[in-house]
Design an enzyme around this catalytic site. Structure first.
Site, PDB file in Angstrom:
ATOM      1  N   THR A 185       9.117 -13.391  -1.866  1.00 36.64           N
ATOM      2  CA  THR A 185       9.804 -11.799  -1.429  1.00 36.64           C
ATOM      3  C   THR A 185       9.201 -11.808  -0.462  1.00 36.64           C
ATOM      4  O   THR A 185       7.718 -13.021  -0.110  1.00 36.64           O
ATOM      5  CB  THR A 185       9.511 -10.696  -2.498  1.00 36.64           C
ATOM      6  OG1 THR A 185       8.462 -10.846  -3.029  1.00 36.64           O
ATOM      7  CG2 THR A 185      10.153 -10.702  -4.583  1.00 36.64           C
ATOM      8  N   GLU A 330      13.836  -9.450  -7.151  1.00 35.62           N
ATOM      9  CA  GLU A 330      13.037  -9.521  -8.000  1.00 35.62           C
ATOM     10  C   GLU A 330      14.369  -9.087  -9.898  1.00 35.62           C
ATOM     11  O   GLU A 330      14.040  -9.337 -10.741  1.00 35.62           O
ATOM     12  CB  GLU A 330      11.480  -8.867  -9.285  1.00 35.62           C
ATOM     13  CG  GLU A 330      10.949  -8.954  -8.621  1.00 35.62           C
ATOM     14  CD  GLU A 330      10.178  -8.298  -6.843  1.00 35.62           C
ATOM     15  OE1 GLU A 330      11.250  -8.071  -6.611  1.00 35.62           O
ATOM     16  OE2 GLU A 330       9.096  -8.901  -6.317  1.00 35.62           O
ATOM     17  N   LYS A 439       0.426  11.503  -0.182  1.00 29.97           N
ATOM     18  CA  LYS A 439      -0.622  12.940  -0.441  1.00 29.97           C
ATOM     19  C   LYS A 439      -1.070  13.468   0.397  1.00 29.97           C
ATOM     20  O   LYS A 439      -2.735  13.120   1.549  1.00 29.97           O
ATOM     21  CB  LYS A 439      -1.194  11.840  -1.487  1.00 29.97           C
ATOM     22  CG  LYS A 439      -1.017  11.415  -2.502  1.00 29.97           C
ATOM     23  CD  LYS A 439      -1.786  11.123  -3.323  1.00 29.97           C
ATOM     24  CE  LYS A 439      -1.279  11.641  -5.262  1.00 29.97           C
ATOM     25  NZ  LYS A 439      -2.519  10.578  -5.981  1.00 29.97           N
ATOM     26  N   TRP A 444       2.440  14.779  -3.598  1.00 35.32           N
ATOM     27  CA  TRP A 444       3.465  13.730  -2.938  1.00 35.32           C
ATOM     28  C   TRP A 444       4.413  14.470  -2.379  1.00 35.32           C
ATOM     29  O   TRP A 444       4.911  15.099  -2.627  1.00 35.32           O
ATOM     30  CB  TRP A 444       4.328  12.637  -4.171  1.00 35.32           C
ATOM     31  CG  TRP A 444       3.027  11.969  -4.808  1.00 35.32           C
ATOM     32  CD1 TRP A 444       1.749  11.402  -4.155  1.00 35.32           C
ATOM     33  CD2 TRP A 444       2.954  10.843  -5.767  1.00 35.32           C
ATOM     34  NE1 TRP A 444       1.065  10.982  -4.677  1.00 35.32           N
ATOM     35  CE2 TRP A 444       1.972   9.785  -5.879  1.00 35.32           C
ATOM     36  CE3 TRP A 444       3.363  10.918  -6.499  1.00 35.32           C
ATOM     37  CZ2 TRP A 444       1.821   9.307  -7.137  1.00 35.32           C
ATOM     38  CZ3 TRP A 444       4.076   9.747  -7.664  1.00 35.32           C
ATOM     39  CH2 TRP A 444       2.561   8.935  -7.406  1.00 35.32           C
TER      40      TRP A 444
HETATM   41  P1  AMP Z   1      13.828  -6.405  -1.640  1.00 34.87           P
HETATM   42  O1  AMP Z   1      13.057  -7.407  -2.495  1.00 34.87           O
HETATM   43  O2  AMP Z   1      14.195  -7.382  -0.310  1.00 34.87           O
HETATM   44  O3  AMP Z   1      15.616  -6.767  -1.648  1.00 34.87           O
HETATM   45  O4  AMP Z   1      12.949  -5.046  -1.405  1.00 34.87           O
HETATM   46  C1  AMP Z   1      13.400  -4.414  -2.771  1.00 34.87           C
HETATM   47  C2  AMP Z   1      12.194  -2.977  -2.192  1.00 34.87           C
HETATM   48  O5  AMP Z   1      13.571  -2.301  -1.293  1.00 34.87           O
HETATM   49  C3  AMP Z   1      12.701  -2.036  -3.535  1.00 34.87           C
HETATM   50  O6  AMP Z   1      11.578  -1.898  -4.274  1.00 34.87           O
HETATM   51  C4  AMP Z   1      12.998  -0.705  -2.245  1.00 34.87           C
HETATM   52  O7  AMP Z   1      11.520  -0.630  -3.014  1.00 34.87           O
HETATM   53  C5  AMP Z   1      13.270  -1.309  -1.343  1.00 34.87           C
HETATM   54  N1  AMP Z   1      15.001  -0.455  -1.934  1.00 34.87           N
HETATM   55  C6  AMP Z   1      16.114  -1.423  -1.844  1.00 34.87           C
HETATM   56  N2  AMP Z   1      17.087  -0.657  -1.437  1.00 34.87           N
HETATM   57  C7  AMP Z   1      17.454   0.574  -2.015  1.00 34.87           C
HETATM   58  C8  AMP Z   1      17.044   1.945  -1.252  1.00 34.87           C
HETATM   59  N3  AMP Z   1      18.789   2.007  -1.918  1.00 34.87           N
HETATM   60  N4  AMP Z   1      17.093   3.237  -1.103  1.00 34.87           N
HETATM   61  C9  AMP Z   1      15.882   3.168  -0.528  1.00 34.87           C
HETATM   62  N5  AMP Z   1      14.736   1.900  -1.050  1.00 34.87           N
HETATM   63  C10 AMP Z   1      15.581   0.770  -1.723  1.00 34.87           C
END
Ligand code: AMP
Length: 543
Positions: A185, A330, A439, A444
């Site tokens: 990640t 994850e 914040k 928030w």
């Molecule tokens: P990744 O593991 O690189 O796919 O990143 C995951 C993170 O991307 C999540 O924990 C979110 O913070 C963000 N994320 C994924 N999909 C969305 C979505 N549809 N809307 C907002 N944030 C998202």
């Protein structure tokens, strides 16, 4: 007493065998890195995957060893996945958008033994090869004629590598819990962390995600996975398309609006998936060219929040249904999908949009809960914010080599690092990454919600909202916007556009226009960089 049903291990190579037997003539079309379109079938792909397995076996690769790929979405890349997994090794996708030093770090952390790469990344390989002594062989995903002429001694062309085998290879009989894939990640805190998928988690995710109320992919679909195989397991599409016999269209290296539009048109794509920045490019191209999307039925938007205006444009202007998706590397990676519940289709369209803009409801096998600052579970009232925790059979229970253990608790919950709300109907709304939350006066403010509204202004292409220091309120929101080419807007235009749509105290204190906003290797806005760049920004009225 146990049931009397067979223990048929859930192994990903069974997917490609099934496809070869029952969907043998369904196609995988690739915009090849060499240039021309290349066409193959699941029948041929399955045979070549066995040749990959044979060749790796001959090289002495053992079960559980990691085999890296640094590659675009192509049929060859897909062959390597099935070949690697089928011989018991672990496909390790590396994101080529990372810096060469990060790629080298990840490859040595994973102890990769072989590295398949597209020739687009030859310069990176040349730069890092000497730092990776554990890698026995670098394999360029091309034929001998296109083999790059570089000074890496242990280099071979893919077509030569697999040519010696006849494909007569028996897949290994593995435990379904065996490691199958590895993906690091982005690692916004500390070093990147490895997520280690099992055969079982990949098969379960694909079974659940293809369902009618999920991605709804069937054998009659032609699927264009723009989401890269190196980002979060290609959202399961590399497994679920062959599972159901859908055609695949692999976009290779060209992800701009024009190239994507061409594939959608010529290959009659019915379903596609990507992050919002890709769709921004496509929608701008469509607007400028006047082209339409006559074949496309569904588009999946995830990885970052899908703006309401983007969903509305796809649905009302182009007649394409949007499925908003949230997930994480994850989580294999799908967590929630924004399909409508029964009866919601009868709601007036703006009300439907209220649901579609949320990140959706959980797939079977994804447990969600929100916790407050004190660890107490928060109500599912659609209003109360909380940290989102998840649990399920396709969700990580730890990172590779035991790193990042604090994200996992004793009850098996994984802390996503996202802040969200859950409503009575089960729809989840991401309000922020916990570290991006603003914040103000102890309360928030959701940056995502403001960004969403800002991009619904006709002149705004992209927007990011960050918290900037304020002597009285601690932090106040600052809106950073990129205008569409040839469009103009002032600070007041944008603030007036937001006014009345969000609480007064959520209205940003200022608007700054920039030429572009930087994205991470997985297409997310680099808020950390923006916060650094605007760390000393003086909001109006602040001395
Ligand atoms: P990744 O593991 O690189 O796919 O990143 C995951 C993170 O991307 C999540 O924990 C979110 O913070 C963000 N994320 C994924 N999909 C969305 C979505 N549809 N809307 C907002 N944030 C998202």
């Amino acid at each position: 007493m146990f049931g009397l049903m067979q223990d048929w291990p859930l192994l990903v190579h069974k997917i490609i065998d099934h496809a070869a037997l029952y969907h043998a003539r369904r196609e995988i079309v690739t915009r090849s890195v060499e240039g021309p379109m290349a066409r193959t079938t699941y029948g041929e792909l399955a045979l070549r995957a066995r040749k990959v397995a044979q060749a790796l076996d001959r090289l002495g690769i053992k079960e559980g060893e990691r085999v890296a790929t640094l590659a675009w979405n192509t049929a060859r890349h897909l062959e390597t996945w099935y070949g690697i997994a089928g011989m018991g090794a672990v496909y390790h996708t590396i994101n080529p958008r990372l810096f060469p030093e990060q790629i080298a770090w990840i490859a040595s952390h994973a102890e990769d033994r072989v590295l398949f790469f597209d020739t687009s990344f030859t310069a990176v390989i040349e730069q890092i090869a000497a730092q990776l002594p554990a890698i026995k062989l670098f394999i360029a995903l091309t034929d001998r004629a296109h083999l790059p002429q570089i000074s890496v001694p242990n280099l071979v062309a893919y077509e030569d590598f697999i040519a010696a085998g006849d494909g007569d290879f028996a897949w290994r009989e593995l435990d379904e819990r065996a490691a199958c894939g590895l993906c690091y990640t982005s690692g916004t805190t500390g070093n990147p962390k490895g997520v280690l998928y099992s055969h079982r988690s990949n098969v379960l995710l694909s079974l659940v995600a293809s369902g009618g109320d999920a991605l709804g992919v069937t054998g009659r679909d032609t699927v264009l996975p723009i989401v890269p195989m190196f980002h979060a397991n290609a959202w399961g599409l590399a497994f679920l398309a062959p599972m159901v016999g859908a055609n695949l269209v692999m976009p290779g290296a060209k992800l701009d609006g024009n190239s994507i539009c061409e594939l959608l048109e010529t290959e009659r794509v019915t379903m596609t998936a990507a992050v919002p920045t890709v769709w921004l490019g496509l929608l701008q191209f469509l607007e400028a060219s006047g082209k339409k999307l006559p074949h496309l039925k569904r588009v999946v938007i995830g990885g970052s929040a899908a703006p309401r205006s983007m969903i509305e444009t796809f649905e009302t202007k182009y007649g394409v249904e949007v499925i908003h998706a949230w997930g994480m590397t994850e989580m294999s990676p799908l967590g929630t999908l924004g399909t409508l519940k029964p009866g919601f289709e009868e709601l007036p369209y703006p009300r439907q949009l209220d649901y579609k803009v949320k990140q959706g409801r959980p797939l079977f096998g994804v447990e969600l809960k929100l916790v407050g600052d004190g660890g107490q579970e928060q109500p599912r009232d659609g209003k109360t914010f909380g940290r989102l925790k998840v649990r399920g059979p396709a969700i990580a229970k730890g990172y590779f080599r035991g790193e990042g253990a604090s994200a996992f608790d004793e009850e098996g919950w994984f802390d996503t690092g996202d802040v969200a709300t859950l409503d009575e109907d089960g729809y989840m709304t991401i309000t922020d990454r916990a570290k991006d939350v603003i914040k103000s006066g102890g309360e928030w403010i959701s940056s995502i919600e403001i960004e969403n509204l800002a991009v619904s202004h006709p002149a705004v292409a992209e927007a990011a909202v960050i918290g900037v220091h304020h002597p009285k309120w601690d932090e106040r929101p600052l809106l950073i916007a990129v205008l569409k080419p040839g469009k103009a807007a002032t600070r007041e235009d944008i603030l007036n556009h937001l006014s009345g749509k969000i609480a007064k105290w959520w209205i940003p204190d200022d608007v700054v226009f920039v030429n572009s906003i930087a994205h991470t290797a997985t297409g997310k806005i680099q808020k950390l960089e923006l916060r650094k760049a605007f760390a000393d920004y003086r909001l109006p009225g602040v001395a």
